[in-house]
Design a protein around this motif. Structure first.
Motif, PDB file in Angstrom:
ATOM      1  N   GLY A  70       0.815  -1.197   0.000  1.00 54.15           N
ATOM      2  CA  GLY A  70       0.000   0.000   0.000  1.00 54.15           C
ATOM      3  C   GLY A  70       0.855   1.256   0.000  1.00 54.15           C
ATOM      4  O   GLY A  70       2.091   1.203  -0.084  1.00 54.15           O
ATOM      5  N   PRO A  71       0.225   2.416   0.138  1.00 58.21           N
ATOM      6  CA  PRO A  71       0.938   3.689  -0.021  1.00 58.21           C
ATOM      7  C   PRO A  71       2.037   3.935   1.002  1.00 58.21           C
ATOM      8  O   PRO A  71       3.022   4.617   0.702  1.00 58.21           O
ATOM      9  CB  PRO A  71      -0.173   4.738   0.088  1.00 58.21           C
ATOM     10  N   ARG A  74       5.052   1.881  -0.163  1.00 56.51           N
ATOM     11  CA  ARG A  74       5.437   2.414  -1.470  1.00 56.51           C
ATOM     12  C   ARG A  74       6.213   3.720  -1.312  1.00 56.51           C
ATOM     13  O   ARG A  74       7.246   3.923  -1.968  1.00 56.51           O
ATOM     14  CB  ARG A  74       4.193   2.653  -2.341  1.00 56.51           C
ATOM     15  N   ARG A  75       5.715   4.579  -0.452  1.00 57.47           N
ATOM     16  CA  ARG A  75       6.396   5.862  -0.250  1.00 57.47           C
ATOM     17  C   ARG A  75       7.776   5.658   0.372  1.00 57.47           C
ATOM     18  O   ARG A  75       8.749   6.298  -0.026  1.00 57.47           O
ATOM     19  CB  ARG A  75       5.533   6.756   0.652  1.00 57.47           C
ATOM     20  N   SER A 258       4.043  -1.527   8.034  1.00 55.51           N
ATOM     21  CA  SER A 258       3.474  -0.206   7.736  1.00 55.51           C
ATOM     22  C   SER A 258       3.206   0.616   8.988  1.00 55.51           C
ATOM     23  O   SER A 258       3.376   1.844   8.987  1.00 55.51           O
ATOM     24  CB  SER A 258       2.178  -0.364   6.934  1.00 55.51           C
ATOM     25  N   ARG A 262       4.630   4.221   9.304  1.00 57.79           N
ATOM     26  CA  ARG A 262       3.681   5.337   9.386  1.00 57.79           C
ATOM     27  C   ARG A 262       4.098   6.306  10.494  1.00 57.79           C
ATOM     28  O   ARG A 262       4.046   7.534  10.318  1.00 57.79           O
ATOM     29  CB  ARG A 262       2.271   4.808   9.642  1.00 57.79           C
TER      30      ARG A 262
END
Length: 294
Positions: A70-71, A74-75, A258, A262
């Motif tokens: 997911g983002p 990916r980032r 993640s 995050r």
């Protein structure tokens, strides 16, 4: 089914980590971070601090097309690539981490970077760096079916068998990620080519999902363990320490990625310290699930 340890001192590190957590009646905590995120230096600092709380560190190879992520990841992968990640960074980080302590080190990469580097050379360098095993989630025969045939496949067989031969020769565990709605026969087949850990998604979809764990997850973990005879790692969707505690009650390992990244995104000036705090919180989560002594 493949349940024996490959002939490698590095592979034994994972077996020992799982045995320690099992003796404590809890799941092993695995923490994932792409190598080179947010920078080479800050990422390595974060990994050293995370190792104080984790049983297993999973080092990710940044890739331009991480189809299962997911983002958040990916980032992070894009930032690591922009900062100049090279495959040598993976081997150097693994060497430093395995020399510094007893935390087992795994690696995770999509197939394309391995194919480009050369599967045999890649496996040999991982083993030399002390890495216990490897997860390649998009191998066509063992992943989600999103991969495609390559020239390497035509010359030396399928991508999966190419990697399995290289990993076996180097003495690495080969972990797999079960695909959605796998049949009993498919799970048994995956177990026959897997060692170390078999991975089960905690939630459907991409990494980084923030939703409740599937109510069917405990049954799925038991089913996979029965059909493969392997320790089961639960990841993809473990977003909070409470969810880590929940999964620790029935899984052999809980993998978090993640949720840690995050927090690092939110504190870019203190990424390593923030990663350590997140690692501590998730470690407390898995230990909270330990049954009381009698």
């Amino acid at each position: 089914m493949t349940t024996s340890t490959p002939p490698s001192w590095s592979a034994a590190g994972l077996d020992h980590a799982l045995a320690r957590s099992r003796a404590e009646q809890r799941a092993a905590l695995g923490l994932y971070l792409p190598v080179g995120y947010p920078t080479r230096a800050a990422g390595l600092d974060a990994l050293h601090l995370m190792a104080k709380h984790a049983d297993v560190l999973q080092l990710g190879v940044p890739h331009t097309d991480p189809v299962l992520d997911g983002p958040v990841i990916r980032r992070a992968a894009a930032q690591a690539l922009d900062a100049g990640f090279r495959m040598r960074d993976l081997f150097d980080a693994a060497t430093e981490l395995t020399a510094a302590g007893t935390t087992a080190v795994l690696a995770m990469s999509y197939w394309k970077p391995i194919e480009v580097y050369g599967p045999r050379a890649f496996a040999e360098e991982l083993a030399a760096a002390g890495v216990a095993g490897m997860l390649v989630p998009d191998l066509p025969e063992t992943g989600t079916g999103t991969g495609t045939k390559t020239e390497t496949d035509a010359e030396t067989g399928t991508a999966a068998s190419t990697w399995q031969r290289a990993a076996h020769a180097a003495g690495l565990h080969t972990s797999t990620l079960i695909p959605p709605r796998a049949s009993d026969a498919h799970l048994a087949a995956l177990g026959s080519v897997t060692s170390g850990l078999i991975h089960v998604p905690a939630t459907p979809g991409l990494t980084g999902a923030r939703r409740p764990l599937s109510p069917y997850l405990p049954h799925l973990v038991r089913r996979v363990r029965t059909l493969t005879g392997l320790p089961v790692a639960v990841g993809i969707g473990i977003g909070t320490p409470d969810q880590a505690a929940q999964a620790s009650a029935y899984a052999d390992s809980v993998i978090v990625g993640s949720a840690v990244i995050r927090r690092m995104h939110a504190q870019p000036g203190a990424a390593a310290v923030t990663a350590a705090e997140a690692a501590r919180d998730f470690a407390e989560g898995v230990r909270r699930a330990r049954p009381p002594s009698t």
